[in-house]
Design a protein around this motif. Structure first.
Motif, mmCIF file in Angstrom:
data_model
loop_
_atom_site.group_PDB
_atom_site.id
_atom_site.type_symbol
_atom_site.label_atom_id
_atom_site.label_comp_id
_atom_site.label_asym_id
_atom_site.label_seq_id
_atom_site.Cartn_x
_atom_site.Cartn_y
_atom_site.Cartn_z
ATOM 1 N N ALA A 211 4.238 -5.004 -2.062
ATOM 2 C CA ALA A 211 3.926 -5.179 -0.763
ATOM 3 C C ALA A 211 4.350 -4.229 0.013
ATOM 4 N N LEU A 212 5.715 -3.762 -0.297
ATOM 5 C CA LEU A 212 6.541 -2.543 0.478
ATOM 6 C C LEU A 212 5.890 -1.357 0.307
ATOM 7 N N VAL B 92 7.316 -8.980 -2.918
ATOM 8 C CA VAL B 92 7.670 -7.953 -1.982
ATOM 9 C C VAL B 92 7.770 -6.589 -2.339
ATOM 10 N N ALA C 214 2.894 -1.261 1.975
ATOM 11 C CA ALA C 214 2.973 -0.951 3.390
ATOM 12 C C ALA C 214 3.278 0.535 3.827
#
Lengths: 328, 261
Positions: free
Chosen positions: A313-314, A310, A317
């Motif tokens: 990925a964060l 995560v 993003a």
């Protein structure tokens, strides 16, 4: 004469601790339920002035002695044993903090009194004083009653708002003379923490990592995310104990209390020792593989997943949203 | 120069915990038991002292599931002796355990008169008291808790102990020995010991066993657990569903809407 209900006043470095006011707020409620008189027990050295802030109590019992300059569990227990020979109380609330930890147990052991640790609430119900306790790192709650009085309750921080335990009223003070033996434990000096590279109490965004970060080599993932917010990385106890981050980055009981606009709790289970230092954050986001982790009980948003997936990925993003992803 | 380390097994909270049908206790049948985290630090601190200042280290634990592995691991790490107290009931409380352990320490040759008694400062199930001050009271020793550094001077019969306070402040205390310390964290992270080394120790060394000398009557802990429950989700956290990329994207949008990006 009304029964008594005591709160032990924790003070450290000349100031009454926040938890004392939290305990007074709670103690006031229970004492009123019991029809008891709430007494704040202040053990200090030339600390008479501190009593003026304890007006939520009906009365302050004050013992003045040079050995009360510092909180030493043995000395506190010895004094309270003497006080309990002269006065009776139904219960004693003891702060469960790094300053006072151990004194409640020692007093209970010396007088063979019941001790209830990890309390978050105390109520008078079904004819008994009952405590609500948090056990097993926040995974289990328990309702507990003691067999015998007085009962000693070890109180976690956060039971009540501290401002509810504060009063401008100056309470009457009853002095209590103690005779103390020379302790086997002496404070030689305090050591202030080395100035950290970052003051985490001043950050608007904190990326906090716990055991779920798995290794020091993975810390750069948190650093990368923190950069996106112009924030900083902090940690729970296991990460500090491993030496992966300095003590100045620790949040919780032994570390800092923080109130950022955003607190990202990554791989942190949410044990009470940690959450007492961050639960006042404006927005809490938790990522943890364990859907039953206590951190989700105080987080505003949660992701049940692997931090190591995560986290990048964060970061990616956010980079994309900012329009820098295509240049990476 | 004898250092005694009291180790305790606790349920692994990484695993799901189950409440027993009586609604007042944990169902330990399915719980995975592990060494209490701060006890692991207590053992490490004992080994560091032994390496730096000499002495012998004895690891002591109550009989419990998985405890043999923990005691053999303690031997593999450098403890000189491992001792298991057999016979306690399942689910013994901290206060009961302290009474049992203190009884053995007082009666077992080689344990009585230890210069340092170390254990973890707090375990996750210390509902009716903390082990270190309970032991201190039973053994008639001084007590200091939340210790993160310990340097004994055995010849002078004192130790310099570092205690943690809030906000990163530490206090340095001088403590007369013998004494009991609740260790919060060792000066170094607990050492890793390879499984192969533990297995080798299992073949070459043994755990001494001693039957409990002190029994505890019902009600010894002075507490009555009325109810045990799992925390009810407060409904506070809105859980974002999906893959790592999907949840990260959704969170990114939320943070942007709140002006945090």
């Amino acid at each position: 004469m009304a029964a008594e209900f005591w709160v032990i006043v924790e003070h450290w470095k000349g100031r009454v601790s926040q938890i004392t006011y939290e305990a007074l707020a709670l103690g006031r409620e229970v004492a009123d339920q019991l029809g008891a008189s709430l007494h704040a027990v202040l053990l200090g050295h030339n600390a008479h002035e501190l009593a003026s802030t304890l007006g939520k109590a009906d009365c302050v019992i004050y013992a003045n002695h040079p050995l009360f300059s510092e909180v030493v569990a043995e000395t506190y227990a010895e004094a309270l044993v003497q006080l309990l020979k002269e006065r009776k109380t139904r219960s004693i609330i003891f702060p469960l903090t790094n300053v006072s930890l151990g004194a409640a147990t020692l007093l209970g052991a010396r007088l063979r009194l019941p001790v209830v640790n990890f309390c978050t609430d105390i109520q008078f119900a079904e004819g008994k004083i009952q405590a609500h306790c948090i056990l097993y790192g926040g995974k289990i709650e328990s309702r507990v009653a003691a067999e015998g009085e007085p009962t000693i309750f070890g109180l976690w921080p956060g039971a009540r708002p501290a401002d509810k335990g504060f009063s401008e009223r100056r309470p009457p003070v009853e002095e209590f003379a103690v005779s103390l033996s020379e302790p086997a434990i002496h404070l030689k000096k305090y050591m202030e923490p080395a100035a950290g590279d970052v003051d985490i109490t001043q950050q608007e965004v904190l990326v906090a990592v716990g055991r779920g970060i798995q290794s020091q080599e993975n810390l750069h993932l948190a650093e990368n995310l923190a950069k996106q917010f112009h924030g900083a990385v902090c940690a729970s106890r296991p990460v500090i104990d491993q030496g992966w981050l300095p003590l100045s980055r620790q949040v919780g009981k032994s570390g800092a209390t923080v109130k950022p606009k955003l607190y990202l709790a990554l791989g942190i289970s949410g044990a009470p020792e940690h959450t007492e230092g961050m639960k006042a954050a404006a927005l809490i986001v938790a990522v943890n593989t364990d859907s039953g982790a206590p951190i989700f009980n105080i987080a505003h948003y949660g992701i049940v997943g692997d931090v190591l997936k995560v986290l990048p990925a964060l970061t990616k993003a956010i980079e994309s949203r900012k329009g820098v992803g295509s240049h990476a | 120069m004898n250092i005694l380390v009291v180790l305790r097994m606790v349920p692994d909270v990484v695993e799901e915990l189950e409440i027993a049908p009586d609604g007042k206790s944990l169902n330990l049948e399915f719980a995975r038991m592990v060494l209490s985290e701060s006890d692991d630090h207590a053992l490490e601190q004992a080994l560091l002292i032994k390496e730096r200042d000499g002495g012998t280290v004895t690891a002591l634990a109550l009989e419990a599931p998985e405890v043999d592995e923990v005691l053999f691991a303690a031997l593999a790490k450098g403890a000189d002796r491992a001792l298991k107290i057999t016979g306690p009931k399942e689910g013994v409380t901290t206060r009961e355990a302290a009474h049992i352990i203190a009884g053995v320490i007082s009666s077992e040759p080689g344990l009585k008169g230890a210069d340092l008694v170390l254990t973890g400062t707090q375990a996750i199930n210390d509902l009716d008291g903390l082990m270190a001050p309970l032991l201190a009271q039973e053994l008639g020793l001084p007590f200091l808790g939340i210790v993160t550094g310990l340097v004994p001077n055995f010849s002078a019969r004192v130790a310099l102990a570092t205690k943690e306070y809030p906000r990163g402040v530490r206090g340095e205390f001088e403590v007369a020995l013998p004494a009991t310390f609740g260790i919060q964290a060792a000066e170094k992270p607990p050492r890793y010991v390879p499984v192969a080394k533990v297995r080798a120790v299992m073949k070459s060394r043994k755990i001494d066993c001693v039957s409990l000398t002190e029994t505890v009557e019902p009600g010894f802990s002075l507490l009555q657990v009325l109810e045990m429950t799992k925390p009810q989700p407060s409904g506070h956290a809105e859980i974002l569903e999906g893959s790592a990329d999907q949840t990260a994207g959704a969170l990114c949008t939320i943070l942007a809407e709140r002006g945090l990006l």
